[in-house]
Design a protein around this motif. Structure first.
Motif, PDB file in Angstrom:
ATOM      1  N   GLY A  51       0.817  -1.203   0.000  1.00 55.81           N
ATOM      2  CA  GLY A  51       0.000   0.000   0.000  1.00 55.81           C
ATOM      3  C   GLY A  51       0.851   1.253   0.000  1.00 55.81           C
ATOM      4  O   GLY A  51       1.835   1.351   0.749  1.00 55.81           O
ATOM      5  N   ASP A  52       0.466   2.230  -0.831  1.00 50.57           N
ATOM      6  CA  ASP A  52       1.191   3.495  -0.926  1.00 50.57           C
ATOM      7  C   ASP A  52       0.403   4.623  -0.274  1.00 50.57           C
ATOM      8  O   ASP A  52      -0.816   4.538  -0.076  1.00 50.57           O
ATOM      9  N   ASN A  53       1.115   5.703   0.035  1.00 42.64           N
ATOM     10  CA  ASN A  53       0.525   6.938   0.546  1.00 42.64           C
ATOM     11  C   ASN A  53      -0.384   6.679   1.746  1.00 42.64           C
ATOM     12  O   ASN A  53      -1.512   7.156   1.827  1.00 42.64           O
ATOM     13  N   LEU A  54       0.135   5.920   2.696  1.00 38.41           N
ATOM     14  CA  LEU A  54      -0.677   5.495   3.844  1.00 38.41           C
ATOM     15  C   LEU A  54      -1.120   6.659   4.724  1.00 38.41           C
ATOM     16  O   LEU A  54      -2.177   6.592   5.351  1.00 38.41           O
ATOM     17  N   LEU A  55      -0.339   7.742   4.770  1.00 36.18           N
ATOM     18  CA  LEU A  55      -0.724   8.883   5.600  1.00 36.18           C
ATOM     19  C   LEU A  55      -2.017   9.516   5.104  1.00 36.18           C
ATOM     20  O   LEU A  55      -2.766  10.097   5.896  1.00 36.18           O
ATOM     21  N   ALA A  56      -2.305   9.377   3.819  1.00 34.87           N
ATOM     22  CA  ALA A  56      -3.513   9.972   3.259  1.00 34.87           C
ATOM     23  C   ALA A  56      -4.764   9.157   3.565  1.00 34.87           C
ATOM     24  O   ALA A  56      -5.879   9.631   3.328  1.00 34.87           O
ATOM     25  N   TYR A  57      -4.600   7.928   4.096  1.00 34.78           N
ATOM     26  CA  TYR A  57      -5.772   7.103   4.375  1.00 34.78           C
ATOM     27  C   TYR A  57      -6.618   7.670   5.509  1.00 34.78           C
ATOM     28  O   TYR A  57      -7.738   7.247   5.716  1.00 34.78           O
ATOM     29  N   ARG A  58      -6.063   8.638   6.256  1.00 33.79           N
ATOM     30  CA  ARG A  58      -6.865   9.295   7.288  1.00 33.79           C
ATOM     31  C   ARG A  58      -8.011  10.077   6.671  1.00 33.79           C
ATOM     32  O   ARG A  58      -9.051  10.281   7.305  1.00 33.79           O
ATOM     33  N   ASN A  59      -7.821  10.544   5.424  1.00 35.62           N
ATOM     34  CA  ASN A  59      -8.877  11.279   4.712  1.00 35.62           C
ATOM     35  C   ASN A  59      -8.648  11.064   3.222  1.00 35.62           C
ATOM     36  O   ASN A  59      -7.979  11.851   2.564  1.00 35.62           O
ATOM     37  N   ILE A  60      -9.208   9.971   2.694  1.00 32.06           N
ATOM     38  CA  ILE A  60      -9.007   9.624   1.293  1.00 32.06           C
ATOM     39  C   ILE A  60      -9.494  10.733   0.376  1.00 32.06           C
ATOM     40  O   ILE A  60      -8.904  11.015  -0.670  1.00 32.06           O
ATOM     41  N   ALA A  61     -10.582  11.410   0.759  1.00 33.60           N
ATOM     42  CA  ALA A  61     -11.143  12.461  -0.090  1.00 33.60           C
ATOM     43  C   ALA A  61     -10.178  13.625  -0.268  1.00 33.60           C
ATOM     44  O   ALA A  61     -10.287  14.386  -1.232  1.00 33.60           O
ATOM     45  N   ASP A  62      -9.227  13.776   0.664  1.00 33.91           N
ATOM     46  CA  ASP A  62      -8.276  14.878   0.583  1.00 33.91           C
ATOM     47  C   ASP A  62      -6.931  14.418   0.044  1.00 33.91           C
ATOM     48  O   ASP A  62      -5.930  15.133   0.149  1.00 33.91           O
ATOM     49  N   SER A  63      -6.886  13.229  -0.531  1.00 35.65           N
ATOM     50  CA  SER A  63      -5.652  12.666  -1.049  1.00 35.65           C
ATOM     51  C   SER A  63      -5.567  12.857  -2.554  1.00 35.65           C
ATOM     52  O   SER A  63      -6.565  12.747  -3.264  1.00 35.65           O
ATOM     53  N   GLN A  64      -4.360  13.135  -3.040  1.00 37.50           N
ATOM     54  CA  GLN A  64      -4.148  13.225  -4.474  1.00 37.50           C
ATOM     55  C   GLN A  64      -3.643  11.914  -5.065  1.00 37.50           C
ATOM     56  O   GLN A  64      -3.464  11.820  -6.276  1.00 37.50           O
ATOM     57  N   TYR A  65      -3.430  10.929  -4.191  1.00 43.34           N
ATOM     58  CA  TYR A  65      -2.872   9.680  -4.688  1.00 43.34           C
ATOM     59  C   TYR A  65      -3.238   8.551  -3.731  1.00 43.34           C
ATOM     60  O   TYR A  65      -3.119   8.705  -2.519  1.00 43.34           O
ATOM     61  N   ALA A  66      -3.701   7.448  -4.268  1.00 41.78           N
ATOM     62  CA  ALA A  66      -3.977   6.260  -3.466  1.00 41.78           C
ATOM     63  C   ALA A  66      -3.631   5.029  -4.289  1.00 41.78           C
ATOM     64  O   ALA A  66      -3.922   4.975  -5.487  1.00 41.78           O
TER      65      ALA A  66
END
Length: 486
Positions: free
Chosen positions: A457-472
């Motif tokens: 899994g990449d960009n795990l820090l963004a999983y706190r708010n997927i809607a505010d992520s530019q990459y998943a």
């Protein structure tokens, strides 16, 4: 129009099947058989492997380089139109993109040569989708603000229209060879079967509104635009028919093209692993050097020419009795004659999006000897009778380059890998690219007897708010593996 619906249809398919194009966690994770797919010259450890059909390699990704869902739809009290203007129209550049690729491994098999144990052969089939849409900045401003007011005298660049997408099925066969104790090389041949393709790139032209001579304003356009499509029309014809067998007909057409009834092409991958010393290793690979010749179900659209007009010129009082649709039709005919919108069925060649990887790895923390009684899962081709040490830790850096319509897209990764005996291996990575400067990823490979399971899994820090992520991004798979002693 039907071709516009087709572009939307194929884009939706691509967005629905998401994958990580830069597989930085999988790259050089040689305990996982699928690492052969990102470097045919990786150090192959298996005696043989078989992927669980349709479950051995599944991955997905969504990426946006300039705006997130949260930017537009967060409940922050800001008017939606203001958000669109400030965070999209005025903020995004023509190099910002919305991209997605997809890959699902249908089957995968690998085995070591009986007479040449230093050769590892692998073959299989996978389906892949790749779609990228660049933000058409000038066209968006023209649509949102219009060509009046402050935009009078501004030249809008029609070349900002830039989109590319395809879905292909790939049959492949690879050879991985240990040349000597330091060097392993690999080559993979690929046969592509195109399911659909569309592209509108290398467009040029301008649209400009300026003060006129005979009327208030003059509109000028100079356009050289093209949209090429292959494999789209037959799907649209089935959808437009609306028959009770529509779903089955789409499935049959999809299956026929996936099984090499579509537009065909050829390509290859190549890679190497070179051990500078017992603890330092460099690797490199180039993937999808290939093309597809699109000759079936072709429909292309062109808009080429130059024209200037000041609208309808009315001379009073003599034209009072002539005000009617004829004047408008004459204007339309004049513009269409100067800038004809045409269709053709000319075949074309589409090149695959070439990808390049490179890495350097340093191993440390000696474990058991590879020739000791402890079975570390090391392959029969990684030693030649001499005692080699098994290192439990690795650190290193990786570089990724990908050919995109607006140039080379890079990514840089640093990683740390920890091996906990034969059964478990963990890999952590930090990646910088155009989508994120805080991409922390984690990979796990678990070996339970002959059953292999991995999850990345990449960009795990963004999983706190997927809607505010530019990459998943997310990947996983199951294999059955036989090691040296199995």
């Amino acid at each position: 129009m039907k071709w516009i619906k087709g572009l939307a249809f194929t884009s939706i398919i691509g967005i629905g099947l998401l994958n990580a194009q830069n597989k930085q966690l999988l790259y050089d994770f040689y305990e996982i058989p699928q690492s052969l797919m990102v470097n045919p010259g990786v150090k192959a450890n298996e005696k043989w492997h078989v992927g669980i059909p349709a479950l051995s390699g599944i991955s997905f990704q969504g990426a946006s380089s300039g705006v997130t869902v949260n930017d537009l739809f967060a409940n922050d009290g800001i008017d939606f139109n203001v958000k669109v203007r400030e965070r999209v129209i005025n903020a995004l550049s023509r190099r910002d993109d919305f991209s997605t690729t997809s890959q699902i491994e249908i089957f995968s098999v690998g085995f070591r040569g009986r007479n040449r144990p230093d050769d590892y052969y692998s073959f299989g089939m996978y389906g892949e989708t790749d779609v990228i849409v660049y933000w058409p900045r000038d066209l968006a401003i023209l649509a949102f603000e219009g060509n009046g007011g402050a935009n009078i005298g501004r030249s809008f660049d029609l070349g900002h229209l830039n989109v590319r997408g395809e879905m292909v099925n790939v049959l492949h066969f690879g050879i991985n060879r240990k040349v000597n104790s330091e060097l392993t090389v690999g080559l993979r041949a690929k046969l592509y079967s195109g399911i659909f393709n569309f592209r509108s790139t290398n467009n040029t032209g301008t649209f400009r509104t300026s003060p006129g001579q005979q009327n208030i304003l003059e509109n000028s356009i100079d356009a050289d635009l093209q949209l090429q499509t292959a494999g789209v029309d037959e799907f649209l014809d089935i959808i437009d028919q609306g028959s009770g067998t529509r779903t089955r007909d789409i499935q049959n057409l999809f299956t026929r093209r996936a099984l090499f009834g579509g537009n065909l092409g050829l390509g290859f991958d190549a890679g190497f692993t070179y051990q500078l010393n017992p603890q330092t290793t460099i690797t490199g690979s180039i993937l999808d050097v290939g093309f597809i010749f699109n000759s079936k179900d072709i429909r292309n659209f062109t808009l080429e020419g130059s024209a200037s007009n000041e609208g309808i010129n009315v001379f009073l009082p003599e034209d009072v009795d002539n005000l009617g649709t004829d004047l408008w039709q004459e204007l339309i005919d004049e513009i269409e004659a100067a800038i004809p919108f045409e269709e053709n069925t000319n075949g074309y060649i589409s090149f695959r999006p070439v990808k390049v990887y490179g890495s350097i790895r340093y191993d440390f923390g000696e474990g058991a000897s590879k020739t000791s009684s402890i079975d570390c899962g090391c392959a029969i081709n990684v030693f030649d009778g001499n005692t080699e040490q098994y290192y439990r830790n690795s650190i290193g850096a990786q570089l990724f380059l990908q050919k995109r319509p607006l140039g080379i897209q890079p990514a840089l990764t640093g990683f740390y890998q920890r091996r906990l005996g034969r059964s478990l291996s963990l890999k952590a990575a930090y990646t910088m690219d155009k989508y994120s400067f805080s991409n922390v990823g984690l990979g796990l490979n678990l070996q339970a007897g002959p059953v292999n399971f991995y999850i990345l899994g990449d960009n795990l820090l963004a999983y706190r708010n997927i809607a505010d992520s530019q990459y998943a991004s997310f990947q996983f798979g199951f294999n059955i593996i036989s090691w040296n002693g199995n």
